[in-house]
Design a protein around this motif. Structure first.
Motif, short mmCIF file in Angstrom:
data_model
loop_
_atom_site.label_atom_id
_atom_site.label_comp_id
_atom_site.label_asym_id
_atom_site.label_seq_id
_atom_site.Cartn_x
_atom_site.Cartn_y
_atom_site.Cartn_z
N PHE A 72 18.37 6.29 36.75
CA PHE A 72 17.77 7.04 38.22
C PHE A 72 19.12 7.52 39.11
N ASN A 73 18.43 8.02 40.00
CA ASN A 73 20.31 8.93 40.73
C ASN A 73 20.11 7.48 41.59
N GLY A 74 21.85 7.64 41.27
CA GLY A 74 22.81 6.45 41.71
C GLY A 74 22.84 6.36 43.14
N LYS A 75 23.53 7.84 43.83
CA LYS A 75 22.95 7.58 45.52
C LYS A 75 22.20 7.13 45.91
N GLN A 76 20.82 7.91 45.66
CA GLN A 76 19.43 6.97 46.03
C GLN A 76 19.25 5.98 45.78
N LEU A 77 19.80 5.17 44.63
CA LEU A 77 19.84 3.62 44.15
C LEU A 77 20.60 2.93 45.29
N TYR A 78 21.72 3.08 45.63
CA TYR A 78 22.94 2.65 45.93
C TYR A 78 22.49 2.36 47.18
N ASP A 79 22.31 3.86 48.17
CA ASP A 79 21.43 3.87 49.73
C ASP A 79 20.43 2.42 49.72
N VAL A 80 19.64 2.96 48.74
CA VAL A 80 18.49 2.04 48.93
C VAL A 80 18.55 0.86 48.88
N MET A 81 20.09 0.09 47.80
CA MET A 81 19.77 -1.20 47.64
C MET A 81 20.60 -1.86 49.05
N VAL A 82 21.41 -1.00 49.40
CA VAL A 82 22.48 -1.57 50.83
C VAL A 82 21.68 -1.59 51.97
N GLU A 83 19.75 -0.89 51.83
CA GLU A 83 19.75 -0.79 53.32
C GLU A 83 18.29 -1.51 52.76
N ARG A 84 17.87 -2.67 51.94
CA ARG A 84 17.32 -3.36 51.75
C ARG A 84 17.44 -4.71 51.84
N LYS A 97 9.08 2.84 54.52
CA LYS A 97 8.63 3.76 53.47
C LYS A 97 9.03 3.90 52.64
N THR A 98 8.02 3.56 51.94
CA THR A 98 8.58 3.63 50.08
C THR A 98 9.04 4.50 49.76
N VAL A 99 10.48 4.16 48.86
CA VAL A 99 11.61 4.60 48.61
C VAL A 99 11.38 4.54 47.10
N ILE A 100 11.38 5.12 45.82
CA ILE A 100 11.41 5.84 44.53
C ILE A 100 12.61 6.77 44.58
N PRO A 101 13.78 6.18 43.79
CA PRO A 101 14.67 7.04 43.36
C PRO A 101 14.19 8.09 42.12
#
Length: 209
Positions: free
Chosen positions: A187-199, A69-73
């Motif tokens: 952007f939301n730092g937690k959301q940004l970090y999580d999606v960067m780790v994932e992708r 899925k597409t994620v937008i922080p």
């Protein structure tokens, strides 16, 4: 005369024809059910045959992998707010020369927070703008489209985990030797970090809180 009538009555009410009729009806009934049972057996064979063919077809068919899925922080206004507050404090102490650039930077980041989005799709990170998520065009500093495949990421970091201010990453898509990018974390730092780790894989920094 009496015997004639008796013979006639026996002829009319003889049970033999009834047995013949019943026998004929039973034969027709048995033939009907035999044909019905035969049809059922044929249908059963056909269904079993179709089931085997369907199972073989489904076994040989490769299932499509689940789409990522597409994620937008979400936007985060903390950095613009801090800068504008600092500019106001400097202006209050009559330090206009320092407050002016800080205030302009705060206003710029405030404007960018309302329109710039990081879009993480199944293949790449792309910078888009506006509510309709329009393309942001070419990068004004290094050229090329503001879209980078995760496979081209060499490394990335977020400074600082507890209060994210900058996100840094290096990719080889723009230049084979590697191109560095810095973005303010609006952007939301937690959301940004999580999606960067994932992708893009793990980072050396800890998760923002």
């Amino acid at each position: 005369m009496g015997s004639s009538l008796l013979s006639t009555s026996r002829l009319l009410f003889s049970p033999t024809p009834n047995r013949e009729v019943r026998g004929c009806g039973s034969d027709l009934q048995n033939a009907f059910f035999r044909k019905l049972n035969l049809s059922r057996r044929d249908m059963g064979r056909s269904c079993r045959h179709n089931g085997v063919v369907t199972a073989l077809f489904q076994f040989g068919k490769k299932s499509a992998p689940p789409k990522i899925k597409t994620v937008i922080p979400e936007p985060d206004y903390r950095i613009p707010a801090v800068l504008l507050g600092l500019a106001g404090g400097l202006a209050y102490t009559e330090n206009v020369l320092a407050s002016a650039p800080v205030g302009l930077l705060g206003l710029l980041l405030l404007f960018q927070t309302t329109r710039v989005r990081f879009v993480f799709d199944d293949k790449a990170l792309e910078v888009k703008v506006g509510e309709e998520l329009d393309e942001s065009g070419e990068n004004v500093f290094v050229g090329g489209k503001n879209r980078w495949n995760y496979s081209s990421f060499v490394n990335w970091e977020i400074w600082w985990p507890n209060f994210p201010i900058l996100v840094y990453f290096k990719e080889t898509q723009t230049k084979p030797e590697g191109q560095v990018h810095f973005f303010p974390v609006i952007f939301n730092g937690k959301q940004l970090y999580d999606v960067m780790v994932e992708r893009a894989g793990p980072s050396k920094t800890s998760s923002p809180k």
